[in-house]
Write a protein that holds these residues in place. Structure first.
Motif, mmCIF file in Angstrom:
data_model
loop_
_atom_site.group_PDB
_atom_site.id
_atom_site.type_symbol
_atom_site.label_atom_id
_atom_site.label_comp_id
_atom_site.label_asym_id
_atom_site.label_seq_id
_atom_site.Cartn_x
_atom_site.Cartn_y
_atom_site.Cartn_z
ATOM 1 N N ALA A 279 0.844 -1.088 -0.018
ATOM 2 C CA ALA A 279 0.064 -0.105 0.157
ATOM 3 C C ALA A 279 0.979 1.446 0.119
ATOM 4 O O ALA A 279 2.066 1.039 0.260
ATOM 5 C CB ALA A 279 -0.865 0.116 1.161
ATOM 6 N N ASP A 280 0.119 2.307 -0.446
ATOM 7 C CA ASP A 280 1.077 3.621 -0.356
ATOM 8 C C ASP A 280 1.258 3.877 1.062
ATOM 9 O O ASP A 280 0.330 3.993 1.898
ATOM 10 C CB ASP A 280 0.145 4.513 -0.990
ATOM 11 C CG ASP A 280 0.094 4.666 -2.596
ATOM 12 O OD1 ASP A 280 1.199 3.891 -2.976
ATOM 13 O OD2 ASP A 280 -0.626 5.059 -3.129
ATOM 14 N N VAL A 281 2.593 4.023 1.719
ATOM 15 C CA VAL A 281 2.734 4.439 3.071
ATOM 16 C C VAL A 281 3.781 5.553 3.438
ATOM 17 O O VAL A 281 4.700 5.598 2.367
ATOM 18 C CB VAL A 281 3.154 3.136 3.818
ATOM 19 C CG1 VAL A 281 2.054 2.071 3.796
ATOM 20 C CG2 VAL A 281 4.447 2.502 3.433
ATOM 21 N N GLU A 282 3.565 5.975 4.314
ATOM 22 C CA GLU A 282 4.955 6.879 4.782
ATOM 23 C C GLU A 282 5.496 6.304 6.099
ATOM 24 O O GLU A 282 4.534 6.087 7.037
ATOM 25 C CB GLU A 282 4.342 8.462 5.109
ATOM 26 C CG GLU A 282 5.372 9.242 5.448
ATOM 27 C CD GLU A 282 5.049 10.704 5.718
ATOM 28 O OE1 GLU A 282 5.004 11.607 4.639
ATOM 29 O OE2 GLU A 282 4.717 10.931 6.754
ATOM 30 N N ILE A 283 6.945 6.300 6.092
ATOM 31 C CA ILE A 283 7.533 5.715 7.318
ATOM 32 C C ILE A 283 8.636 6.476 7.682
ATOM 33 O O ILE A 283 9.274 7.234 7.162
ATOM 34 C CB ILE A 283 8.201 4.357 6.886
ATOM 35 C CG1 ILE A 283 7.380 3.354 6.146
ATOM 36 C CG2 ILE A 283 8.767 3.758 8.139
ATOM 37 C CD1 ILE A 283 7.976 2.944 4.708
ATOM 38 N N ALA A 284 8.370 6.898 9.129
ATOM 39 C CA ALA A 284 9.258 7.995 9.748
ATOM 40 C C ALA A 284 10.025 7.459 10.853
ATOM 41 O O ALA A 284 9.422 7.084 12.162
ATOM 42 C CB ALA A 284 8.628 9.040 10.391
#
Length: 323
Positions: free
Chosen positions: A64-69
């Protein structure tokens, strides 16, 4: 299909739940924030990973489209190469787009934020910070090495293309080897990858390495270095090293003298000294300086202590007390 994924024999998890994916990934990397993007509600996340001493090789996707920080990684370097899809990487003040033609390398001390596309599948290599610093210290003739900072982007050309091909071969070898019974060839990959990374990926130590080595060390020197790193806990003779090198003893000594500034057996001692330091920094119950030193073949304790202090700037007992 799952059977076609790299390192399929080393599957760790597969989930559609965000919290579970975050928890599982944090176990092998670090705590981080994971957010779905674009209105997605579920993941199709999976991860396969094999641990090799100070290095882990894996593959994963979030589906899935994700943002990881993750912020700062702290105690490891993370190298990533998409073999499908893409990812935008913000690392400190630098930015790169990771694709199948350009990998990325995250340093431990720079904050990171990433966005992965839904179809982004990556090969990933985790390298312990201490292991890479030990390797660099050996390549610099025993000089302490700290704070290695690499360029973020790893374009797949020349040496870095070969580096990632080696990672691919390692993954294939691991998939072909039963768990816990990796071949000698697999055990040698770790040192080969560390040496090649330090030699070829631009960093704040590149100039010092170039000056020290006066060029890239020949293959027989690097092969022997890798063999020493993998077998430092075993009795090693010059005949063993000559056999591994495939060249004459004279050529082997000349190669180490010219490109490493030490003899092959002196290099063995340097590697073992680094292993002693790692043990003293991470002691087991009942460890003493004498016990650790003799475990690694140092029986002349006065001479050992003097060499240790020259190499690391403190006595072995000071190292042990600090920890």
């Amino acid at each position: 299909m799952a059977s076609e994924r790299p390192l399929a024999r080393y599957a760790r998890f597969s989930t559609t739940v965000v919290d579970e994916a975050r928890e599982q990934v944090a176990k092998v990397y670090c705590d981080h924030r994971l957010d779905l993007l674009g209105g997605a509600r579920r993941l199709g996340a999976w991860q396969n990973m094999a641990r090799l001493g100070s290095m882990s090789v894996g593959a994963m996707s979030y589906g899935a489209d994700v943002e990881i920080a993750p912020g700062r990684l702290g105690d490891f370097y993370l190298l990533m190469l998409p073999y499908a899809g893409a990812a935008d990487i913000q690392h400190g003040r630098r930015q790169a787009v990771a694709t199948s033609h350009c990998g990325t390398l995250l340093n431990p001390d720079d904050p990171t934020r990433m966005r992965w596309s839904a179809d982004c599948d990556k090969l990933m290599v985790r390298i312990d910070r201490q292991a890479l610093e030990r390797q660099l210290s050996g390549m610099l003739g025993g000089a302490p090495a700290r704070g290695i900072s690499f360029d973020l982007a790893m374009p797949l050309r020349g040496a870095m293309a070969r580096w990632w091909r080696t990672v691919g071969l390692l993954a294939e070898d691991l998939d072909a080897s039963p768990h816990g019974r990796a071949s000698l060839a697999v055990s040698l990959y770790e040192s080969l990858l560390l040496v090649s990374l330090l030699e070829h990926q631009p960093s704040n130590y590149s100039d010092r390495l170039s000056a020290r080595c006066a060029g890239i060390a020949p293959r027989h020197v690097r092969n022997v270095e890798a063999y020493i790193e993998a077998n430092a806990d075993k009795p090693l003779t010059i005949d063993d090293l000559v056999a591994v090198s495939g060249v004459s003893s004279r050529a082997l000594f000349e190669g180490f003298r010219r490109f490493r500034g030490v003899s092959p057996l002196a290099y063995v001692r340097t590697v073992r000294m680094r292993m002693v330091r790692e043990r003293l920094l991470n002691p087991q119950d009942g460890d003493t300086v004498t016990a650790v030193a003799t475990d690694w073949g140092f029986y002349q304790l006065g001479r050992f202590a003097a060499q240790y202090r020259q190499m690391f700037g403190e006595t072995p007992s000071q190292t042990l007390r600090r920890c």
